[in-house]
Each structure stands twice: as structure tokens, then as C-alpha cells.
Design a protein around this motif. Structure first.
Motif, short mmCIF file in Angstrom:
data_model
loop_
_atom_site.label_atom_id
_atom_site.label_comp_id
_atom_site.label_asym_id
_atom_site.label_seq_id
_atom_site.Cartn_x
_atom_site.Cartn_y
_atom_site.Cartn_z
N GLN A 1 13.70 13.88 37.81
CA GLN A 1 12.90 13.29 36.75
C GLN A 1 11.43 13.62 36.91
OE1 GLN A 1 15.46 9.49 37.42
NE2 GLN A 1 14.19 9.06 35.64
N ALA A 2 11.07 14.17 38.06
CA ALA A 2 9.70 14.60 38.32
C ALA A 2 9.58 16.11 38.42
CB ALA A 2 9.18 13.96 39.62
N LYS A 3 10.61 16.75 38.99
CA LYS A 3 10.63 18.21 39.16
C LYS A 3 9.38 18.74 39.88
CE LYS A 3 13.65 19.40 35.25
NZ LYS A 3 14.86 19.22 36.04
N VAL A 4 9.01 18.04 40.94
CA VAL A 4 7.88 18.50 41.75
C VAL A 4 8.36 19.43 42.86
CG1 VAL A 4 6.08 17.74 43.37
CG2 VAL A 4 6.38 16.58 41.17
N ALA A 5 9.50 19.13 43.46
CA ALA A 5 10.12 20.11 44.35
C ALA A 5 10.59 21.29 43.51
CB ALA A 5 11.30 19.48 45.08
N TYR A 6 10.86 22.43 44.16
CA TYR A 6 11.35 23.57 43.39
C TYR A 6 12.84 23.42 43.15
CZ TYR A 6 12.31 28.06 41.45
OH TYR A 6 12.71 29.05 40.58
N GLY B 1 15.51 30.47 59.02
CA GLY B 1 15.89 31.44 58.00
C GLY B 1 14.68 32.05 57.31
N ILE B 2 13.68 31.23 57.05
CA ILE B 2 12.44 31.72 56.44
C ILE B 2 11.80 32.78 57.34
CG2 ILE B 2 10.04 31.03 56.03
CD1 ILE B 2 11.18 28.40 54.82
N GLN B 3 11.74 32.48 58.62
CA GLN B 3 11.10 33.42 59.54
C GLN B 3 11.88 34.74 59.64
OE1 GLN B 3 10.41 30.83 63.11
NE2 GLN B 3 8.27 31.30 62.68
N THR C 1 7.85 37.27 48.82
CA THR C 1 8.71 37.65 47.70
C THR C 1 8.93 36.38 46.89
OG1 THR C 1 10.80 37.08 48.75
CG2 THR C 1 9.90 39.30 49.21
N PRO C 2 9.42 36.47 45.65
CA PRO C 2 9.74 35.25 44.90
C PRO C 2 10.70 34.35 45.66
CG PRO C 2 9.63 37.09 43.39
CD PRO C 2 9.50 37.68 44.78
N ARG C 3 11.73 34.92 46.29
CA ARG C 3 12.70 34.11 47.02
C ARG C 3 12.04 33.39 48.19
NH1 ARG C 3 18.24 34.91 46.98
NH2 ARG C 3 18.06 37.14 46.49
N LEU C 4 11.18 34.08 48.88
CA LEU C 4 10.50 33.48 50.03
C LEU C 4 9.56 32.37 49.59
CD1 LEU C 4 9.97 33.44 53.07
CD2 LEU C 4 8.24 35.22 52.73
N LEU C 5 8.83 32.57 48.51
CA LEU C 5 7.92 31.53 48.03
C LEU C 5 8.68 30.27 47.67
CD1 LEU C 5 5.05 30.68 47.24
CD2 LEU C 5 5.54 31.49 44.93
N GLN C 6 9.82 30.42 47.01
CA GLN C 6 10.63 29.26 46.64
C GLN C 6 11.03 28.46 47.89
OE1 GLN C 6 13.74 31.43 44.75
NE2 GLN C 6 12.78 31.44 42.72
N ALA C 7 11.49 29.16 48.91
CA ALA C 7 11.95 28.50 50.13
C ALA C 7 10.81 27.85 50.89
CB ALA C 7 12.69 29.50 51.02
N VAL C 8 9.70 28.56 51.00
CA VAL C 8 8.54 28.05 51.72
C VAL C 8 7.96 26.82 51.00
CG1 VAL C 8 6.13 28.59 52.23
CG2 VAL C 8 7.92 30.15 52.96
N ALA D 1 17.07 21.13 50.15
CA ALA D 1 17.23 21.89 51.39
C ALA D 1 18.43 22.83 51.30
CB ALA D 1 17.38 20.94 52.57
N TYR D 2 19.56 22.32 50.81
CA TYR D 2 20.77 23.13 50.69
C TYR D 2 20.54 24.33 49.78
CZ TYR D 2 25.61 24.45 49.60
OH TYR D 2 26.78 25.15 49.45
N ASP D 3 19.95 24.13 48.62
CA ASP D 3 19.76 25.23 47.67
C ASP D 3 18.78 26.27 48.21
OD1 ASP D 3 21.56 24.03 46.00
OD2 ASP D 3 20.06 23.23 44.61
N SER D 4 17.80 25.84 48.98
CA SER D 4 16.87 26.78 49.59
C SER D 4 17.58 27.63 50.64
CB SER D 4 15.69 26.03 50.23
OG SER D 4 15.00 25.26 49.26
N LEU D 5 18.43 27.00 51.44
CA LEU D 5 19.24 27.73 52.41
C LEU D 5 20.18 28.70 51.71
CD1 LEU D 5 20.15 24.81 54.85
CD2 LEU D 5 18.93 26.90 55.51
N ASP D 6 20.82 28.23 50.66
CA ASP D 6 21.79 29.03 49.92
C ASP D 6 21.13 30.26 49.31
OD1 ASP D 6 24.47 29.41 49.02
OD2 ASP D 6 23.88 28.73 47.03
#
Length: 349
Positions: free
Chosen positions: A177-182, A247-249, A295-302, A326-331
Motif C-alpha cells: 500500500q506504500a510501495k516504498v520497497a522495490y 549474492g550481491i557481492q 546493473t538494473p538487477r544489482l540496483l534493485q537488490a541493493v 528479500a525472497y524476490d531479491s534473492l530470486d
């Protein structure tokens, strides 16, 4: 004259508290049925960095004044925006939250507007007031705007870290309802998390002046030793955050061609790890060493990793939403095949 004296007394009692310390951090023997104030803590921690970040600049910029000026909130509520403000000398003024210093009535907040431009009304004015600041400053929209339609795994020096900001508890509480996280496209996310009725607003769990947890009130549900029930969301989120950071690293080294590491010590928080030791060393802790191979994927996760650690109570404010993020970022990182993440056995909440 009589009213002026009453107001002055009320201001003294309100700002320093009937049972507030005469000195910062010193215990008091006074008694009061109202909220307790201790100078030197939370909103009254006058020497803290949030009140002195702009000392060299000489004033607090307009975008920051809402939540960092002594009386930034009333201006925002009245005008919908802020102007640059004077530097803070003694942290917040009582009138930042209180509209009347005789009754201690709080400023009226009809709704909360998040950085995503989504709005909510908690149904509780005090909670609306808290969430006016405790909501973050970026959103799913911010990240999507930054990455556009760029190739998801191609480093781009024009992509820079986006910082959600500190203590976005209100955004965690309201989830999608806020959509502040990605929030990743095509996924569904949890909305508002409700505590039991008597604990279902900010100041039921947190002291409004210091921000500290009211541990005795929370312990009936959240003390493992008393309840015999482990805090599964908190344990699982901690585990997933450790996996996400690793995973990010690994992804950054494999795809970006250079290592990165996180430090909470100073902006921009994510730095190039020039010696590859997995941490930010003192000589690496400088703005010119910010990571430049996103990269776009990395920015989303970070962005999501930072969101989850910027709200230390995320597992309690809205555990399901936090674990979905957390799960979707890992996925997403796992889908690249470059992050060393194995999703087998993992179940999305």
C-alpha cells in the motif's frame, strides 16, 4: 499576562517533562502520568548527526527540513512543502509535534503521503504524525525511473545507488500500500500488517519522544523465553539478508567486474571494494570511491537490502512483506546465474 505565564509553564513541562532529567541521561525521581521525556535521547538527542549533518552548509535544505528541522513538520502539514530551515541547536521543538502546549494536543494529520505518492490514513492521528517522517524518501517508482529499459545485466555508470533513507517503518507496516520497497513486476505483495488492537499503532510499541521500544509491553508476544515461541520471521529474515548480501557481492564481481561492499558509516554506503576483502576499509570510505558498475538487477537488490536493514524492526512491523521483498531479491539475482544463489527449498511467503 496570566495566560502567558500558564503557557510558559506548559512549555517548560512539555519540553523538559515533569519527570525528565535535569541533565541528559540522568535518572529522575519525579512522577508523571504523561509520556516521559529524557533530553539526549531520540527526538531530543541534540548532538546527534540527524540534527547536525548540515552544520558546515549553514542551513537545512528544503527537502530535508520536514523531518530534520526543529519545526519542519508543522510547515509541511500547512503548506505541503518545506523551505530551507535554520540549523537545529537542541533537536526538535515540542511544537514540532504538539499543536497546543496546554493540552499537548498533537498536530492534525489527515493522511500520509508516501514517496510513491500513494496515501493512507491509519485511522489514528498519532500514527499518521509518526509516519509523516518514518516512511522513507524513495520508492519502486524511483528505482524504475533510474533503470528505465536498460539491459538488466549490463553495467551502466549512469546508474547510481538510491538510498531509501532511515527508519522507514511506516512503509514496511503498509507494505504494497506504500510501495516504498522495490516490488518486482508480476509479483503480489502483502499490505498493512495489523498487530492486536491495543498494540496496533506506533506509540503503543514505541515511546513517542525517545523512539525506544516499550519492551515490557512487547514481551508478552515477543519474548522467546516467556512465550516459548521463536521469532521465526526475524530469524528467517536475518538468514535471508546474509544470503542476499553474499549474492550481491558475488554478482557484482561476476557481472560488474569489480567488488563492492556496504558500510553504514557514511553516504553513499556502497563502495568499491578495491582490495576485494569483502568489507569497506577506512581508505575506501570516501565519496569518490562509490560503486560505479551497477546493473538494473544489482540496483534493485541493493536498494531492497538497504531498505530492510534501514528498518531494524522490519520483521515485526510486517514480517511477511519483508520476507517477500528479500525472497524476490534473492530470486532475481539467482535468475542471473551469476550470484551463487540456490533457490531450491525456498518458499515465497
Amino acid at each position: 499576562m496570566k495566560r502567558m505565564i500558564i503557557v510558559m509553564c506548559a512549555l517548560m513541562l512539555g519540553c523538559f517533562g515533569l519527570n525528565a532529567s535535569a541533565k541528559e541521561g540522568e535518572a529522575s525521581t519525579g512522577k508523571s502520568s504523561g509520556a516521559r521525556i529524557e533530553m539526549g535521547k531520540g527526538h531530543f538527542k541534540r548532538d546527534a548527526k540527524p540534527f547536525h549533518y548540515w552544520d558546515q552548509a549553514g542551513e537545512i535544505p528544503a527537502p530535508c527540513a520536514r523531518c530534520h528541522a526543529a519545526e519542519g513538520v508543522p510547515q509541511y502539514l500547512k503548506e505541503g512543502k518545506n523551505t530551507p530551515a535554520k540549523l537545529v541547536k537542541n533537536a526538535y521543538a515540542c511544537t514540532n509535534c504538539h499543536a497546543d502546549m496546554l493540552s499537548y494536543e498533537r498536530n492534525t494529520v489527515s493522511k500520509v503521503t508516501f514517496p510513491s505518492e500513494l496515501t493512507v490514513d491509519t485511522g489514528n492521528n498519532d500514527a499518521n504524525l509518526c509516519m509523516t517522517c518514518h516512511q522513507g524518501r524513495e520508492s519502486t517508482n524511483s528505482v524504475n525511473k533510474a533503470i528505465g529499459d536498460k539491459p538488466v545485466d549490463t553495467p551502466d555508470p549512469k546508474i547510481a545507488f538510491i538510498h531509501v533513507h532511515y527508519y522507514p517503518a511506516g512503509a514496511t507496516l503498509y507494505g504494497t500500500q506504500a510501495k516504498v520497497a522495490y516490488e518486482y513486476a508480476g509479483k503480489t505483495y502483502a499490505g498493512r500488517y495489523n498487530h492486536p488492537k491495543k498494540m496496533n499503532q506506533c506509540t503503543a510499541c514505541h515511546d513517542p519522544h525517545s523512539g525506544e521500544l516499550k519492551r515490557e509491553q512487547c514481551a508478552s508476544c515477543h519474548d522467546d523465553e516467556k512465550t516459548g515461541v521463536p521469532e521465526t520471521d526475524a530469524v528467517e529474515l536475518k538468514k535471508q539478508l546474509a544470503e542476499l548480501y553474499a549474492g550481491i557481492q558475488q554478482y557484482a564481481r561476476a557481472v560488474g567486474g569489480s567488488a563492492l561492499a556496504y558500510s553504514s558509516a557514511a553516504s553513499p554506503y556502497w563502495y568499491a571494494d578495491s582490495n576485494g576483502n569483502g568489507k569497506v576499509d577506512p581508505e575506501e570510505l570516501k565519496p569518490s570511491n562509490s560503486y560505479k558498475a551497477y546493473t538494473p538487477r544489482l540496483l534493485q537488490a541493493v536498494y531492497n537490502y538497504t531498505f530492510l536493514i534501514r528498518d531494524p524492526g522490519a520483521a515485526y512491523h510486517n514480517g511477511r512483506y519483508a520476507l517477500q521483498i528479500a525472497y524476490d531479491s534473492l530470486d532475481s539475482l539467482a535468475a542471473s546465474g551469476k550470484a551463487g544463489i540456490d533457490m531450491k527449498g525456498k518458499v515465497r511467503p
